[in-house]
Design an enzyme around this catalytic site. Structure first.
Site, PDB file in Angstrom:
ATOM      1  N   GLU A  99      23.647 -96.420 -54.803  1.00 48.17           N
ATOM      2  CA  GLU A  99      24.698 -95.460 -54.459  1.00 48.17           C
ATOM      3  C   GLU A  99      25.707 -96.128 -53.538  1.00 48.17           C
ATOM      4  O   GLU A  99      26.592 -95.485 -52.996  1.00 48.17           O
ATOM      5  CB  GLU A  99      24.110 -94.212 -53.830  1.00 48.17           C
ATOM      6  CG  GLU A  99      23.242 -94.474 -52.619  1.00 48.17           C
ATOM      7  CD  GLU A  99      22.760 -93.183 -51.973  1.00 48.17           C
ATOM      8  OE1 GLU A  99      23.608 -92.458 -51.461  1.00 48.17           O
ATOM      9  OE2 GLU A  99      21.543 -92.936 -51.991  1.00 48.17           O
TER      10      GLU A  99
ATOM     11  N   CYS B 125      19.467 -91.383 -53.893  1.00 52.38           N
ATOM     12  CA  CYS B 125      18.272 -92.236 -53.773  1.00 52.38           C
ATOM     13  C   CYS B 125      17.357 -92.178 -54.982  1.00 52.38           C
ATOM     14  O   CYS B 125      16.295 -92.821 -54.990  1.00 52.38           O
ATOM     15  CB  CYS B 125      17.481 -91.860 -52.526  1.00 52.38           C
ATOM     16  SG  CYS B 125      18.427 -92.065 -51.028  1.00 52.38           S
TER      17      CYS B 125
ATOM     18  N   SER C 204      19.555 -81.172 -45.526  1.00 55.21           N
ATOM     19  CA  SER C 204      18.922 -82.250 -46.305  1.00 55.21           C
ATOM     20  C   SER C 204      17.415 -82.280 -46.071  1.00 55.21           C
ATOM     21  O   SER C 204      16.635 -82.461 -47.001  1.00 55.21           O
ATOM     22  CB  SER C 204      19.573 -83.605 -45.994  1.00 55.21           C
ATOM     23  OG  SER C 204      19.194 -84.084 -44.725  1.00 55.21           O
TER      24      SER C 204
ATOM     25  N   HIS D 122       9.817 -91.066 -50.904  1.00 57.89           N
ATOM     26  CA  HIS D 122      11.126 -91.582 -50.509  1.00 57.89           C
ATOM     27  C   HIS D 122      11.189 -91.389 -48.997  1.00 57.89           C
ATOM     28  O   HIS D 122      10.952 -90.280 -48.504  1.00 57.89           O
ATOM     29  CB  HIS D 122      12.239 -90.799 -51.212  1.00 57.89           C
ATOM     30  CG  HIS D 122      13.573 -90.988 -50.554  1.00 57.89           C
ATOM     31  ND1 HIS D 122      14.133 -92.232 -50.403  1.00 57.89           N
ATOM     32  CD2 HIS D 122      14.432 -90.114 -49.962  1.00 57.89           C
ATOM     33  CE1 HIS D 122      15.286 -92.118 -49.768  1.00 57.89           C
ATOM     34  NE2 HIS D 122      15.488 -90.843 -49.482  1.00 57.89           N
TER      35      HIS D 122
HETATM   36  P1  HMG Z   1      19.028 -84.851 -35.347  1.00 54.55           P
HETATM   37  O1  HMG Z   1      19.442 -83.506 -35.853  1.00 54.55           O
HETATM   38  O2  HMG Z   1      19.869 -85.489 -34.307  1.00 54.55           O
HETATM   39  O3  HMG Z   1      17.528 -84.832 -34.842  1.00 54.55           O
HETATM   40  O4  HMG Z   1      18.982 -85.891 -36.531  1.00 54.55           O
HETATM   41  P2  HMG Z   1      16.606 -83.597 -34.455  1.00 54.55           P
HETATM   42  O5  HMG Z   1      17.194 -82.895 -33.294  1.00 54.55           O
HETATM   43  O6  HMG Z   1      16.264 -82.793 -35.708  1.00 54.55           O
HETATM   44  O7  HMG Z   1      15.326 -84.412 -33.965  1.00 54.55           O
HETATM   45  C1  HMG Z   1      14.586 -85.174 -34.870  1.00 54.55           C
HETATM   46  C2  HMG Z   1      13.111 -85.056 -34.485  1.00 54.55           C
HETATM   47  O8  HMG Z   1      12.902 -85.730 -33.241  1.00 54.55           O
HETATM   48  C3  HMG Z   1      12.635 -83.612 -34.259  1.00 54.55           C
HETATM   49  O9  HMG Z   1      11.308 -83.554 -34.756  1.00 54.55           O
HETATM   50  C4  HMG Z   1      12.625 -83.479 -32.736  1.00 54.55           C
HETATM   51  O10 HMG Z   1      11.705 -82.509 -32.258  1.00 54.55           O
HETATM   52  C5  HMG Z   1      12.165 -84.889 -32.361  1.00 54.55           C
HETATM   53  P3  HMG Z   1      10.925 -82.499 -35.941  1.00 54.55           P
HETATM   54  O11 HMG Z   1      11.176 -81.154 -35.400  1.00 54.55           O
HETATM   55  O12 HMG Z   1      11.886 -82.821 -37.078  1.00 54.55           O
HETATM   56  O13 HMG Z   1       9.519 -82.838 -36.258  1.00 54.55           O
HETATM   57  N1  HMG Z   1      12.487 -85.288 -30.973  1.00 54.55           N
HETATM   58  C6  HMG Z   1      11.656 -86.011 -30.228  1.00 54.55           C
HETATM   59  N2  HMG Z   1      10.397 -86.482 -30.438  1.00 54.55           N
HETATM   60  C7  HMG Z   1       9.821 -87.214 -29.449  1.00 54.55           C
HETATM   61  N3  HMG Z   1      10.410 -87.458 -28.249  1.00 54.55           N
HETATM   62  C8  HMG Z   1      11.651 -86.985 -27.973  1.00 54.55           C
HETATM   63  C9  HMG Z   1      12.319 -86.229 -28.998  1.00 54.55           C
HETATM   64  N4  HMG Z   1      13.543 -85.633 -29.080  1.00 54.55           N
HETATM   65  C10 HMG Z   1      13.622 -85.065 -30.296  1.00 54.55           C
HETATM   66  N5  HMG Z   1      12.227 -87.233 -26.810  1.00 54.55           N
HETATM   67  C11 HMG Z   1      18.437 -86.172 -38.883  1.00 54.55           C
HETATM   68  C12 HMG Z   1      17.920 -86.044 -37.449  1.00 54.55           C
HETATM   69  C13 HMG Z   1      17.343 -86.717 -39.773  1.00 54.55           C
HETATM   70  C14 HMG Z   1      18.885 -84.787 -39.375  1.00 54.55           C
HETATM   71  C15 HMG Z   1      19.684 -87.123 -38.886  1.00 54.55           C
HETATM   72  O14 HMG Z   1      19.297 -88.396 -38.447  1.00 54.55           O
HETATM   73  C16 HMG Z   1      20.347 -87.228 -40.236  1.00 54.55           C
HETATM   74  O15 HMG Z   1      21.187 -86.406 -40.592  1.00 54.55           O
HETATM   75  N6  HMG Z   1      19.989 -88.282 -41.043  1.00 54.55           N
HETATM   76  C17 HMG Z   1      20.553 -88.458 -42.385  1.00 54.55           C
HETATM   77  C18 HMG Z   1      20.035 -87.455 -43.390  1.00 54.55           C
HETATM   78  C19 HMG Z   1      18.568 -87.648 -43.723  1.00 54.55           C
HETATM   79  O16 HMG Z   1      17.982 -88.693 -43.519  1.00 54.55           O
HETATM   80  N7  HMG Z   1      17.971 -86.599 -44.337  1.00 54.55           N
HETATM   81  C20 HMG Z   1      16.590 -86.673 -44.808  1.00 54.55           C
HETATM   82  C21 HMG Z   1      16.347 -85.870 -46.068  1.00 54.55           C
HETATM   83  S1  HMG Z   1      17.579 -86.141 -47.311  1.00 54.55           S
HETATM   84  C22 HMG Z   1      17.139 -87.626 -48.096  1.00 54.55           C
HETATM   85  O17 HMG Z   1      16.065 -88.120 -47.917  1.00 54.55           O
HETATM   86  C23 HMG Z   1      18.163 -88.280 -48.966  1.00 54.55           C
HETATM   87  C24 HMG Z   1      18.883 -89.462 -48.361  1.00 54.55           C
HETATM   88  O18 HMG Z   1      18.039 -90.602 -48.345  1.00 54.55           O
HETATM   89  C25 HMG Z   1      20.163 -89.761 -49.129  1.00 54.55           C
HETATM   90  C26 HMG Z   1      20.060 -90.031 -50.625  1.00 54.55           C
HETATM   91  O19 HMG Z   1      19.361 -89.389 -51.358  1.00 54.55           O
HETATM   92  O20 HMG Z   1      20.845 -90.874 -51.075  1.00 54.55           O
HETATM   93  C27 HMG Z   1      19.319 -89.191 -46.937  1.00 54.55           C
END
Ligand code: HMG
Length: 391
Positions: A79, A111, A201, A233
């Site tokens: 991609e 992906c 996502s 994935h």
């Molecule tokens: P965010 O919103 O900044 O993070 O970004 P958050 O606030 O959701 O925190 C993440 C986790 O860290 C949470 O845990 C918090 O509690 C924890 P969860 O509730 O999820 O279990 N946390 C802590 N843990 C320990 N110590 C601390 C602490 N503070 C917080 N101090 C997000 C996270 C993944 C949303 C962001 O990075 C993002 O948007 N990434 C890109 C999108 C993505 O990866 N999505 C995944 C699914 S989609 C997919 O897989 C397809 C993709 O590969 C693309 C394709 O297909 O081409 C992305």
């Protein structure tokens, strides 16, 4: 006839940034990245690596002369391709010196592209049992500096040689798949960075897993007890674990223990590379096979593929006798050990270092890049690739 994965190659660039350092620079508690997201190191691609060179380097280590002659189909899942018309696979075909009597295409669905490639390869080999198919999954994940997606970037490629009577994993025939038009992650043609609704996502990843896992169980009659491991994935390593935990209670304590332990092995490489989009699921498979030394032949591995937008698929493979003899564990250990850590400011500089888009010429210094295949520059909008072995 058994059809499946005969060889698995992998390449990631020689640079990475430590997630603890990135967290400190962004004024975030490092635990969020290392525990909450589950990432330790993030691979950084220098300007001399793009999705073409990453894929070519991944394939280079696995192909012998007989493979090169027998490959009559190259399927490049990406991609982050380099051209809207010409397939990235055609460049790789030339760089590797493959037999010209071949089909070569690029496949895109976020992906999920490499999984589509694997299923196409299976059909092609069923009709042409002597053929070998090279399936590539190669990407550089970019969300932008200082964005919430930043910690889930990465770069790398997986090369899968598919054949009849495979030495590593035979794919089973039952498969469940699902498509639904959603806007969880996308990249308009004018942008070099992905746009994402992070929360949506995550929710959709789980929802798609639940749909295809449910369909798969109905189609196959199999349940958790029939799996030695499930690979996912992995946009970040906590994601697959979240999905696995949604089906935890369907199994016994033994099933939970086995699947959780094997999940840790399957996430080891992804933890130190980051998201490589199309190759990510197959990096997880590689991580499991190379790091979990006592998985037995006959073990059934589940594979969950998810490509935002979105398409999901669940399918399975059976490990073949002596599969470990056909892995390149030493190469990958060396690849990881020889990487260089860069500071956050060096990472930011590398991130901003891009090719001209106005037709001007740029020559790149490929001596600083240890990769065999590099991007040496651009002239008149044409990328100039070099295989150092042919110099
Ligand atoms: P965010 O919103 O900044 O993070 O970004 P958050 O606030 O959701 O925190 C993440 C986790 O860290 C949470 O845990 C918090 O509690 C924890 P969860 O509730 O999820 O279990 N946390 C802590 N843990 C320990 N110590 C601390 C602490 N503070 C917080 N101090 C997000 C996270 C993944 C949303 C962001 O990075 C993002 O948007 N990434 C890109 C999108 C993505 O990866 N999505 C995944 C699914 S989609 C997919 O897989 C397809 C993709 O590969 C693309 C394709 O297909 O081409 C992305």
């Amino acid at each position: 006839m058994k059809i499946g994965i005969d060889k698995i190659g992998f390449y990631t660039p020689h640079l990475y940034v430590d997630m603890n350092e990135l967290a400190v620079a962004r004024d975030i508690d490092p635990g969020k990245f290392t525990v909450g997201i589950g990432q330790e190191k993030m691979a950084i691609a220098p300007i001399t690596q793009d999705s073409v060179t990453l894929a070519a380097n991944a394939a280079l280590e696995i192909l012998d002369e007989e493979d090169k002659d027998k490959i009559d189909f190259v399927i490049f899942g990406t991609e982050t391709g380099v051209d809207s018309s010409k397939s990235a696979g055609v460049y790789v075909h030339e760089l590797l010196g493959l037999n010209p009597q071949a089909r070569t295409i690029e496949v895109k669905q976020a992906c999920y592209g490499a999984t589509a490639g694997i299923q196409m390869a299976k059909g092609h080999i069923a009709l042409n049992p002597e053929s070998k198919v090279l399936v590539l999954g190669s990407d550089i994940a970019r969300y932008g500096l200082n964005t919430s997606g930043e910690a889930t970037q990465g770069a790398g490629a997986v090369a899968l040689l598919m054949s009849a009577d495979p030495t590593i994993m035979a794919l089973e025939d039952k498969s469940a798949y699902f498509t639904s038009d959603i806007m969880d992650f996308w990249r308009p043609v004018y942008s070099d960075k992905a746009f994402v609704d992070g929360k949506l996502s995550n929710e959709q990843y789980i929802a798609f897993f639940s749909k295809v896992w449910g369909q798969f169980k109905e189609k196959s009659g199999l349940g958790l007890k029939d799996f030695d491991a499930i690979c996912y994935h992995l946009p970040y390593t906590k994601m697959g674990l979240k999905a696995l935990r949604t089906i935890w209670d369907e199994g016994s304590d033994n099933d939970k223990e086995r699947l959780e332990e094997n999940y840790t092995f399957s996430a080891k490489y992804n933890r130190i590379v980051g998201n490589i989009y199309t190759g990510s699921l197959y990096l997880s498979v590689l991580s499991l096979l190379e790091n979990k030394e006592d998985l037995k032949a006959g073990s059934r591995i589940g594979l969950f593929s998810y490509g935002s937008g979105a398409v999901g698929e669940f399918f399975t493979g059976i490990l073949q006798p002596n599969y470990r003899d056909h892995l390149y564990v030493d190469n990958h250990t060396e690849l990881f050990q020889s990487r260089t850590a860069v500071s956050v400011s060096e990472y930011e500089e590398t991130y901003e270092d891009t090719l001209p888009m106005d037709g001007s010429t740029m020559e790149l210094d490929i001596d600083n890049d240890p990769a065999t295949i590099c991007l040496a520059g651009i002239t008149a909008d044409q990328r100039q690739y070099v295989n150092k072995r042919n110099k």
